[in-house]
Design an enzyme around this catalytic site. Structure first.
Site, PDB file in Angstrom:
ATOM      1  N   ARG A 431       0.844  -1.199   0.000  1.00 44.75           N
ATOM      2  CA  ARG A 431       0.000   0.000   0.000  1.00 44.75           C
ATOM      3  C   ARG A 431       0.875   1.243   0.000  1.00 44.75           C
ATOM      4  O   ARG A 431       1.898   1.292   0.681  1.00 44.75           O
ATOM      5  CB  ARG A 431      -0.900   0.013   1.237  1.00 44.75           C
ATOM      6  CG  ARG A 431      -1.789  -1.215   1.373  1.00 44.75           C
ATOM      7  CD  ARG A 431      -2.334  -1.300   2.785  1.00 44.75           C
ATOM      8  NE  ARG A 431      -3.157  -2.464   2.989  1.00 44.75           N
ATOM      9  CZ  ARG A 431      -2.698  -3.677   3.293  1.00 44.75           C
ATOM     10  NH1 ARG A 431      -1.400  -3.871   3.418  1.00 44.75           N
ATOM     11  NH2 ARG A 431      -3.522  -4.679   3.491  1.00 44.75           N
ATOM     12  N   ARG A 539     -21.957 -16.254  -3.538  1.00 48.84           N
ATOM     13  CA  ARG A 539     -22.450 -15.214  -4.431  1.00 48.84           C
ATOM     14  C   ARG A 539     -21.575 -13.958  -4.364  1.00 48.84           C
ATOM     15  O   ARG A 539     -21.669 -13.099  -5.243  1.00 48.84           O
ATOM     16  CB  ARG A 539     -23.900 -14.867  -4.107  1.00 48.84           C
ATOM     17  CG  ARG A 539     -24.110 -14.050  -2.861  1.00 48.84           C
ATOM     18  CD  ARG A 539     -25.582 -13.760  -2.636  1.00 48.84           C
ATOM     19  NE  ARG A 539     -26.203 -13.132  -3.772  1.00 48.84           N
ATOM     20  CZ  ARG A 539     -27.522 -13.023  -3.955  1.00 48.84           C
ATOM     21  NH1 ARG A 539     -28.345 -13.531  -3.047  1.00 48.84           N
ATOM     22  NH2 ARG A 539     -28.012 -12.427  -5.015  1.00 48.84           N
ATOM     23  N   GLU A 643     -26.287 -13.687   4.199  1.00 46.37           N
ATOM     24  CA  GLU A 643     -25.210 -13.134   3.386  1.00 46.37           C
ATOM     25  C   GLU A 643     -25.449 -11.674   3.017  1.00 46.37           C
ATOM     26  O   GLU A 643     -24.519 -10.867   2.957  1.00 46.37           O
ATOM     27  CB  GLU A 643     -24.983 -13.982   2.124  1.00 46.37           C
ATOM     28  CG  GLU A 643     -25.985 -13.774   1.005  1.00 46.37           C
ATOM     29  CD  GLU A 643     -27.300 -14.503   1.222  1.00 46.37           C
ATOM     30  OE1 GLU A 643     -28.141 -14.469   0.313  1.00 46.37           O
ATOM     31  OE2 GLU A 643     -27.474 -15.102   2.294  1.00 46.37           O
ATOM     32  N   ASP A 644     -26.722 -11.287   2.797  1.00 45.81           N
ATOM     33  CA  ASP A 644     -26.986  -9.897   2.438  1.00 45.81           C
ATOM     34  C   ASP A 644     -26.814  -8.969   3.632  1.00 45.81           C
ATOM     35  O   ASP A 644     -26.379  -7.821   3.493  1.00 45.81           O
ATOM     36  CB  ASP A 644     -28.377  -9.739   1.827  1.00 45.81           C
ATOM     37  CG  ASP A 644     -29.464 -10.341   2.711  1.00 45.81           C
ATOM     38  OD1 ASP A 644     -29.122 -10.963   3.734  1.00 45.81           O
ATOM     39  OD2 ASP A 644     -30.648 -10.186   2.373  1.00 45.81           O
ATOM     40  N   ARG A 715     -32.057 -14.830  10.725  1.00 43.46           N
ATOM     41  CA  ARG A 715     -31.621 -13.472  10.382  1.00 43.46           C
ATOM     42  C   ARG A 715     -31.332 -12.671  11.644  1.00 43.46           C
ATOM     43  O   ARG A 715     -30.404 -11.865  11.690  1.00 43.46           O
ATOM     44  CB  ARG A 715     -32.685 -12.767   9.540  1.00 43.46           C
ATOM     45  CG  ARG A 715     -32.797 -13.297   8.133  1.00 43.46           C
ATOM     46  CD  ARG A 715     -33.837 -12.534   7.329  1.00 43.46           C
ATOM     47  NE  ARG A 715     -33.386 -11.195   6.991  1.00 43.46           N
ATOM     48  CZ  ARG A 715     -32.622 -10.906   5.940  1.00 43.46           C
ATOM     49  NH1 ARG A 715     -32.202 -11.860   5.128  1.00 43.46           N
ATOM     50  NH2 ARG A 715     -32.260  -9.663   5.694  1.00 43.46           N
TER      51      ARG A 715
END
Length: 760
Positions: A431, A539, A643-644, A715
């Site tokens: 970096r 995903r 995952e969301d 959730r």
């Protein structure tokens, strides 16, 4: 001939006389007074001999100022060499790079031995490493090794001092002379000298040390870390004290200090002089002698008055109401006051000559602190008064960034240390200093993804870059029949009709193979099929097939029109660092249940945009897969529809910004359960001072069906476990929704760019 001999004789005689008069005196002194000269050398300098130089200080004060154990330079050098036998170590000479080539940068922590005491702070450091993505339980895969022996406190007068370290480490088969080892240390040396001595030979090991002296620091090999207390949080940490409404930057006090004053010993000189700059108005300098067991034995004429004034002011109030905070050295070069000033947005004024500042290899402290000199203390007030208010505000903002990015928790301190070492292994992919000193910080910018600023979503505005003008539609298909459903076919047609769509990628997560190419709908853009393993976290894997900056994440049953897709993409191009999408949820703190809850009811609050229909930058795929530890991805794979939430939490933790909701023609198809509220889950507590939405006033609808109840229970578990892992709730609430110009205005449809959005 006789005349010639006469001239030679006269020349020789003259030379001998010159040698006698100009050199003979020195020869006599050397021959006859060598003993006296040696005696003079032993007694010099005699500063208190009035015949040589009149003294303006007391003998006791002189001896006190020179107190660093009254060691000679040779003795100090010997003490230093006892620690740094390999004082010339560099990464190229004392580090085995070959261990890092096969498995990358992996860190192995030695197993804990029975009966081996470990302090609470060292336990936090080991836990930070073991919970990180760097950790490996297999020493054969390790690039770096961390001892299980607590080496933080090497003051042999301390109760946490571990004895016999030399014998123990020599018995470790992996020690190898300290090669590829990292040793953490906060306190070194002891009364009265407080040298850098650790009490054992570190060999070729690297040091991550607080209060590092620049003379003993080995650049490019050691790492200077801050001194932090045992109460420093493991993860998360409290936020900084600078808020948007604390402008202008001028506060009640210009410069403050409140702390101990040492009457004798090392560090006493600087703190004893601080009273000279105190004016009782905008400069407050308070010290107390009332500490230690025998302070009354050494107290001077100022102690009683200083102790009274010391009690008149509250330390936290001074931090809140001062622009600059003096950070003098203590017994050692560093002090807890340094991190306290950073958090309070009180610009540190450092008075600690020779201190190698924490992470100075990557952090530009000239943008966040004033580095002064102990010898020029009286010039500090005039120097800070000359700093322009705009510059002061820039200093304060940088203190908050550095605090939050690198110092607010033990996790961040340890991870910053490891990332600095990792960058040394591949200098061509390390970096830049800019990335370390600009939002969101070096820990959140992965050089393995890219070294070009234009490839990250954070620097477009600063560097005048623009995201790509096309997007990749990424559709996850989890059908059980092995064939394409009608909603999926319609979705592919709608997305491919967008003028901004570059390609469509299908993640086929079905057990049966995908249909042949002839069964897929025709589209004007390429269509790529990727066979998935069925994991939910897959995903967000950084597939090479995704070449555009923008990713449109879709579920197979999502219903969108081409106009909705076009408008959402144009909104995302204005906010490329955020998630922009359609279906939303909001989180809240349920005080009665003592846990976090979430709801998808139509309210004015939103903090989550579901990835069933959302735009985001492809860099977040790399961050999700490579930055987050494997344990969090396993959590996602084990809980339905988690995952969301994790993706939203990750983006919010990086940007400190909420997602953006855009206009939708009709609500995407979701289960009935999403109209209900999350209930069950692990308990958690919001961080002190954090604002979180309160629970909705209306009673929640009950979820119908066992599957729906289980889904939202998971959730809820996911939300609370993520808050526990991050140490706080990163989600940020918003009331913003962006609509097209003239949306639902009573004007002609011909004047509207997206008239189809208003159709039912």
């Amino acid at each position: 001939m006789q005349t010639r001999k006469k001239y030679i004789f006269l020349t020789f005689l003259a030379s001998w006389l010159l040698l006698f008069f100009f050199g003979g005196d020195q020869l006599r002194r050397f021959a006859f007074f060598s003993g006296r000269k040696a005696e003079a050398r032993r007694n010099w300098p005699r500063w208190t001999d009035r015949s040589l130089l009149k003294s303006f200080v007391d003998l006791e004060e002189l001896q006190r100022d020179g107190d660093p154990a009254l060691l000679s330079p040779r003795e100090r050098r010997a003490a230093w060499l006892s620690v740094h036998r390999s004082s010339r170590c560099r990464m190229e000479t004392c580090f085995d790079f070959s261990r890092c080539e096969r498995h990358g940068f992996k860190v192995f922590t030695y197993p804990q031995e029975r009966g081996q005491p470990v302090s609470e702070t060292y336990g936090k450091i080991l836990s930070s490493i073991e919970r990180s993505r760097y950790h490996t339980p297999n020493p054969e895969e390790a690039c770096l090794f961390i001892l299980s022996i607590d080496t933080l406190d090497r003051d042999h007068l301390s109760g946490q001092y571990v004895r016999g370290v030399d014998e123990k480490i020599r018995g470790f088969p992996l020690w190898n002379g300290g090669r590829n080892h990292l040793i953490f240390n906060l306190y070194s040396g002891t009364w009265p000298s407080y040298t850098g001595e650790l009490g054992f030979d570190i060999g070729q090991a690297m040091l991550a040390k607080a209060s590092f002296d620049s003379q003993s620091f080995r650049p490019g090999f050691d790492v200077s870390i801050p001194l932090f207390s045992k109460d420093h949080p493991q993860r998360g940490g409290d936020r900084g004290w600078l808020y948007q409404d604390s402008v202008p930057p001028k506060k009640k006090y210009l410069l403050v200090f409140k702390g101990k004053r040492y009457l004798t010993g090392i560090g006493s000189g600087t703190r004893n002089a601080l009273h000279h700059i105190h004016n009782g108005k905008d400069i407050i300098s308070l010290t107390t002698c009332k500490h230690g067991k025998d302070w009354e034995k050494h107290k001077d004429t100022r102690c009683d008055k200083d102790n009274v004034d010391y009690e008149r002011f509250d330390y936290q109030e001074l931090l809140h109401n001062s622009t600059f905070c003096i950070v003098p050295r203590g017994r050692r070069l560093g002090s807890f006051r340094f991190l306290e000033a950073l958090q309070a947005a009180c610009i540190p004024v450092l008075l600690s000559d020779g201190w190698e500042l924490p992470f100075a290899e990557v952090i530009d402290w000239g943008r966040a602190a004033v580095v002064g000199s102990e010898r020029l203390l009286l010039q500090i007030p005039s120097a800070v008064r000359c700093i322009h208010p705009e510059r002061v505000l820039a200093f304060q903002q940088q203190t908050q960034f550095l605090w939050d990015a690198y110092f607010s928790s033990v996790d961040k301190i340890v991870h910053t240390t490891l990332e600095i070492i990792k960058d040394r292994l591949s200098p061509h992919r390390s970096r830049s200093r800019f990335l370390w000193n600009a939002l969101p910080g070096g820990l959140l910018v992965l050089p393995d993804f890219s070294t070009h600023l234009g490839d990250f979503p954070f620097y477009y505005l600063q560097q005048a870059y623009s995201p790509s003008e096309k997007f990749t539609a990424f559709i996850r298909v989890v059908c059980q029949a092995g064939s394409l459903s009608q909603p999926t076919l319609r979705l592919i047609q709608a997305v491919s009709g967008s003028q901004y769509c570059a390609q469509i990628v299908i993640l086929w997560s079905c057990e049966k193979p995908p249909p042949p190419s002839g069964k897929w709908p025709r589209s004007a853009v390429p269509l790529t099929i990727i066979r998935g393993s069925g994991k939910l976290s897959e995903r967000f894997f950084p597939f090479e097939a995704i070449q555009t900056d923008a990713v449109l994440s879709l579920d197979e049953d999502t219903s969108l029109s081409t106009s909705e897709v076009d408008f959402a993409f144009l909104v995302w191009r204005s906010f490329p660092e955020r998630i922009v999408g359609f279906p939303t949820q909001s989180h809240f703190w349920d005080a009665e249940q003592g846990r976090w809850g979430c709801t998808s009811k139509w309210t004015n609050e939103l903090s989550i945009v579901l990835t069933a229909a959302a735009f985001y930058h492809r860099y977040y795929h790399s961050l999700f897969t490579e930055y987050l530890p494997a344990g969090l991805r396993e959590l996602v794979d084990g809980l339905a529809a988690c995952e969301d939430i994790l993706m939203n939490v990750l983006v919010a933790a990086v940007t400190k910004l909420p997602p953006i909701k855009v206009t939708q023609r009709k609500q995407p198809k979701e289960g009935v359960a999403q109209q209900a509220e999350c209930r069950d889950g692990a308990a958690g507590t919001p961080p002190p001072g954090q604002r979180s939405p309160s629970a909705p006033h209306s009673a929640p609808a009950r979820v119908k069906g066992t599957a729906g109840s289980r889904r939202f229970s998971q959730r809820q578990d996911c939300l609370n476990q993520l808050a526990d892992w991050f140490g706080y709730m990163p989600l940020v609430s918003s009331q913003l929704r962006l609509d097209p110009v003239l949306f639902k205005d009573q004007v002609s449809v011909l004047r509207k760019k997206y008239p189809s959005l208003e159709k039912p």
